[in-house]
Design a protein around this motif. Sequence first.
Motif: not given
Length: 209
Positions: A33-47, A108-115
């Motif tokens: 399942r491909f799940i495109p995000l709506n509003r990014a949390v840790h990156r710039e918003q999509p174009d 994954y390198a930043a996984f422990l900083q995820w929500h």
Amino acid sequence: MIGIFGGTFDPIHFGHLRVALDVMEQLQLEQMRFIPLNRAVHREQPDTTGLQRLEMLRAAIADQPGFMADDREILRDSPSYSLDTLQSLRRELGWQAPLCLVLGADAYAAFLQWHKPLEIIQLAHLVVMQRPGHMPPDDAQLQAFSLQHHAEQKNQLRESAAGRIMFLPVTQLEISASDIRQRLRQGASARYLLPDPVLKIVARDHLYR
């Protein structure tokens, strides 16, 4: 067993598609399942808008059995947290089916900083895609976490619904969505980087210009 592959997909390209197919084949997933995000949390918003990215995604995967576009984050008017998405999937699919959250080694390198990462691992396995020869993370806390949950054999992912981490080598194509967007802004061709049905949508709607 179902794979969950989230991302901006702005736009979806062959780099995304190839690694998703690698994972599906190696783990013998019933579905990716491909799940495109709506509003990014840790990156710039999509174009592009969520609906534009969803249309491109559906066009890209239409002829691949087992690939599915999931619109739950696009329809949810809130920041796209993996925890919320996995909770939604569990309500839909139940608590017995193994789910594999697919992510790259950099993520994954930043996984422990995820929500709420400790809640995420209770809802799904983690499948970490690695380039051949990739070095393991050098963060001591992440190393301990990886060792605690590590799956040596692929069949271990089927023995429980969640809680394992598997590192999986995949075919890494050096293609980036940001490079594709830059090419298109400059009037260059993105052919052979994107599936032709996606290129047609980009041209039709004058995206990334």
